[in-house]
Scaffold this motif. Structure first.
Motif, PDB file in Angstrom:
ATOM      1  N   GLY A  12       0.825  -1.199   0.000  1.00  0.00           N
ATOM      2  CA  GLY A  12       0.000   0.000   0.000  1.00  0.00           C
ATOM      3  C   GLY A  12       0.857   1.245   0.000  1.00  0.00           C
ATOM      4  N   PHE A  13       0.180   2.377  -0.040  1.00  0.00           N
ATOM      5  CA  PHE A  13       0.847   3.665  -0.116  1.00  0.00           C
ATOM      6  C   PHE A  13       1.677   3.940   1.132  1.00  0.00           C
ATOM      7  CE2 PHE A  13      -2.872   4.185  -2.878  1.00  0.00           C
ATOM      8  CZ  PHE A  13      -2.200   4.476  -4.057  1.00  0.00           C
ATOM      9  N   PRO A  14       2.668   4.812   1.007  1.00  0.00           N
ATOM     10  CA  PRO A  14       3.390   5.247   2.196  1.00  0.00           C
ATOM     11  C   PRO A  14       2.399   5.807   3.219  1.00  0.00           C
ATOM     12  CG  PRO A  14       4.441   6.084   0.205  1.00  0.00           C
ATOM     13  CD  PRO A  14       3.130   5.474  -0.210  1.00  0.00           C
ATOM     14  N   THR A  86       7.397  -1.344  -3.627  1.00  0.00           N
ATOM     15  CA  THR A  86       7.842  -2.731  -3.822  1.00  0.00           C
ATOM     16  C   THR A  86       7.045  -3.473  -4.900  1.00  0.00           C
ATOM     17  OG1 THR A  86       8.579  -2.849  -1.518  1.00  0.00           O
ATOM     18  CG2 THR A  86       8.267  -4.944  -2.675  1.00  0.00           C
ATOM     19  N   PRO A  87       5.703  -3.419  -4.882  1.00  0.00           N
ATOM     20  CA  PRO A  87       4.946  -4.195  -5.872  1.00  0.00           C
ATOM     21  C   PRO A  87       5.158  -3.743  -7.319  1.00  0.00           C
ATOM     22  CG  PRO A  87       3.522  -3.488  -4.071  1.00  0.00           C
ATOM     23  CD  PRO A  87       4.813  -2.761  -3.927  1.00  0.00           C
ATOM     24  N   ARG A 144       0.313   5.771 -10.750  1.00  0.00           N
ATOM     25  CA  ARG A 144       1.408   4.871 -11.116  1.00  0.00           C
ATOM     26  C   ARG A 144       1.320   3.515 -10.426  1.00  0.00           C
ATOM     27  NH1 ARG A 144       4.938   9.241  -9.880  1.00  0.00           N
ATOM     28  NH2 ARG A 144       5.954   7.933  -8.347  1.00  0.00           N
ATOM     29  N   ARG A 145       0.956   3.514  -9.154  1.00  0.00           N
ATOM     30  CA  ARG A 145       1.013   2.286  -8.367  1.00  0.00           C
ATOM     31  C   ARG A 145      -0.310   1.535  -8.297  1.00  0.00           C
ATOM     32  NH1 ARG A 145       4.850   4.154  -3.277  1.00  0.00           N
ATOM     33  NH2 ARG A 145       6.728   4.490  -4.539  1.00  0.00           N
ATOM     34  N   GLY A 146      -1.406   2.228  -8.518  1.00  0.00           N
ATOM     35  CA  GLY A 146      -2.721   1.606  -8.423  1.00  0.00           C
ATOM     36  C   GLY A 146      -2.859   0.309  -9.213  1.00  0.00           C
TER      37      GLY A 146
END
Length: 180
Positions: A12-14, A86-87, A144-146
């Protein structure tokens, strides 16, 4: 741990509470918890922000991926608190999904911003941002991470981790959802 998986990966997000929740669940269950950033720091002999400054993000991501692979190969049961990125690198999401259960921790943007503001200097990609800048940066990270976070097997609400009572209640709910 459930029979379905040998490892649980918190993503998850920071500021979403991966380390806080992971430590609390570990303390209540005895299942080993590893904070991936702390493991990288121990191996590198320097902090994550220092690795970013001295070696750059790409070098950090290589270190992070190598440490994740080492942890996965090291046996289970285990709970791993992963860094927010990481992911998204080195096919780590596939590795984690194949090795256990990935759980995307989620909290409101306002909650995440308040947590990050309370711990300045801990997150290199968000360094120097005020609350408004953090909100904008988190929106960009979402884009970007979603797509990577959406690959998680499970989701879990980590909004309530501000007091000892909230941490205990959230850890208990997590244990009931994923470890019993």
């Amino acid at each position: 741990m459930s029979a379905a998986s040998d490892a649980i990966f918190l993503i998850g997000f920071p500021g979403v509470g991966k380390t806080t929740l992971g430590r609390a669940v570990s303390a209540r269950t005895g299942v080993r918890f590893i904070d991936l950033d702390e493991a990288v720091e121990a191996e590198a002999g320097m902090s994550v922000p220092d690795i970013f400054r001295q070696e750059g993000e790409d070098a950090f991501r290589r270190r992070e991926s190598a440490m994740l692979r080492s942890i996965v190969e090291g046996g289970s049961p285990i709970i791993v608190g992963c860094g927010g990125g990481t992911p998204c690198h080195c096919d780590n999401m596939t590795l984690m999904n194949n090795a256990g259960t990935t759980v995307w921790l989620q909290a409101s943007r306002e909650r995440i911003v308040s947590r990050i503001v309370a711990q300045p200097g801990q997150r290199p990609l968000l360094e120097g941002c005020d609350a408004i800048g953090l909100d904008k940066a988190l929106r960009e990270l979402e884009q970007r991470r979603g797509p990577f976070y959406c690959q998680a097997a499970e989701t879990f609400d980590s909004s309530r981790l501000e007091t000892e009572a909230e941490i205990a209640a959230t850890a208990d709910a997590f244990i009931k959802a994923f470890l019993i």
